[in-house]
Design a protein around this motif. Structure first.
Motif, PDB file in Angstrom:
ATOM      1  N   ASP A  96       0.825  -1.204   0.000  1.00  0.00           N
ATOM      2  CA  ASP A  96       0.000   0.000   0.000  1.00  0.00           C
ATOM      3  C   ASP A  96       0.867   1.266   0.000  1.00  0.00           C
ATOM      4  O   ASP A  96       0.353   2.371   0.139  1.00  0.00           O
ATOM      5  CB  ASP A  96      -0.961   0.008   1.186  1.00  0.00           C
ATOM      6  N   GLY A  97       2.166   1.081  -0.162  1.00  0.00           N
ATOM      7  CA  GLY A  97       3.065   2.221  -0.269  1.00  0.00           C
ATOM      8  C   GLY A  97       3.421   2.888   1.040  1.00  0.00           C
ATOM      9  O   GLY A  97       4.151   3.886   1.049  1.00  0.00           O
ATOM     10  N   ASP A 104       4.807   6.325  -0.086  1.00  0.00           N
ATOM     11  CA  ASP A 104       4.281   6.699  -1.399  1.00  0.00           C
ATOM     12  C   ASP A 104       2.815   7.067  -1.242  1.00  0.00           C
ATOM     13  O   ASP A 104       1.932   6.202  -1.284  1.00  0.00           O
ATOM     14  CB  ASP A 104       4.451   5.540  -2.385  1.00  0.00           C
ATOM     15  N   HIS A 144       0.006   6.141  -3.894  1.00  0.00           N
ATOM     16  CA  HIS A 144      -0.512   4.779  -4.028  1.00  0.00           C
ATOM     17  C   HIS A 144      -2.015   4.779  -3.771  1.00  0.00           C
ATOM     18  O   HIS A 144      -2.493   5.382  -2.808  1.00  0.00           O
ATOM     19  CB  HIS A 144       0.194   3.857  -3.039  1.00  0.00           C
ATOM     20  N   THR A 162      -2.940   3.870  -0.294  1.00  0.00           N
ATOM     21  CA  THR A 162      -2.311   4.530   0.844  1.00  0.00           C
ATOM     22  C   THR A 162      -3.307   4.574   1.994  1.00  0.00           C
ATOM     23  O   THR A 162      -4.518   4.665   1.758  1.00  0.00           O
ATOM     24  CB  THR A 162      -1.863   5.959   0.467  1.00  0.00           C
TER      25      THR A 162
END
Length: 263
Positions: free
Chosen positions: A46-47, A95, A98, A101
């Protein structure tokens, strides 16, 4: 004025991804309640190196502090600022672009001597009870409009996540605050209110144990603890019958209940 905060994890093997708070700032003339339901991502990346509980605690803490200390800001502005603060806390390590996220649904209410403000994003709920016992549920029904067969596919769900024509959650983009369902009600028209995650609203839908007025009645007579106990009892009965909802027997369940008048 009285407040009650109850949250239970869906499983002892997993951290509770809900987050809840109530605050009664200043001389006691007003207050705020917050309930977040962290969105459990599908297995995989999921970053983010922190995880959903970290995210809901950060976002929930910011929402509580800002809604209690910044009466000059609307709830929409407060949600946008809280998202911006939370994103800033992990932008350098994660990230945030993403699609998965960390993100959460939001139910937020704030009141003063004259007005009750509300904000709901995604499938959390805010329940407003009038002095005569009538109840109104403030809901964001965009997720309900997505066909169940679409939600069973992670890839298809990702294509609708925080997209026009899909549904919106509080993640890393402050602009999503403008998508929330908001409004105000005269303080005199609200006897009590409750912020509920979908693990608590199961009692109404999909279990069908009562309508929103019945749910307000349970909160009035049994409190937030009573509502969560009823949800768990129904889930346990369903489990004994081999029935599960949305792929899980028990869900994280949270209810924040505030009585504003008539103690």
């Amino acid at each position: 004025m009285r407040t009650e905060v109850v949250t239970l994890p869906g499983s002892p093997e997993r951290p509770n991804e809900d987050w809840a708070a109530a605050a009664l700032p200043g001389p006691g003339g007003g207050g705020t309640v917050v309930a977040l339901d962290g969105v459990t991502p599908p297995a995989g990346d999921d970053g983010c190196v922190h995880g959903v509980p970290w995210f809901t605690a950060r976002l929930g803490g910011a929402l509580t502090e800002l809604s209690a200390s910044r009466p000059d800001l609307t709830l929409t502005e407060i949600l946008a600022l809280a998202i911006r603060r939370t994103a800033g806390a992990h932008r350098d390590t994660c990230d945030l672009s993403h699609v998965r996220t960390p993100q959460a649904t939001v139910a937020l209410a704030r009141w003063d001597a004259d007005t009750v403000e509300h904000l709901v994003l995604s499938d959390a709920a805010l329940l407003l009870e009038a002095p005569d016992g009538a109840a109104r549920a403030v809901l964001d029904d965009r997720l309900d409009r997505v066909p169940p067969e679409v939600l069973r596919s992670s890839a298809a769900t990702d294509r609708l996540r925080n997209r026009e024509g899909g549904f919106f959650t509080a993640a890393a983009d402050p602009a999503v605050a403008d998508r929330a369902v908001t409004g105000t009600t005269p303080r005199s028209g609200v006897r009590a209110l409750a912020a509920l995650t979908d693990g608590a609203t199961r009692w109404v839908e999909p279990f069908g144990e009562g309508d929103w007025a019945d749910c307000a009645g349970v909160l009035r007579t049994e409190g937030a603890v009573g509502l969560i106990r009823r949800v768990r009892a129904r889930e346990t009965a369903d489990g004994a019958a081999g029935v599960t909802r949305r792929g899980k027997l028990h869900d994280d369940a949270t209810a924040v209940y505030a009585v504003l008048q008539g103690l």
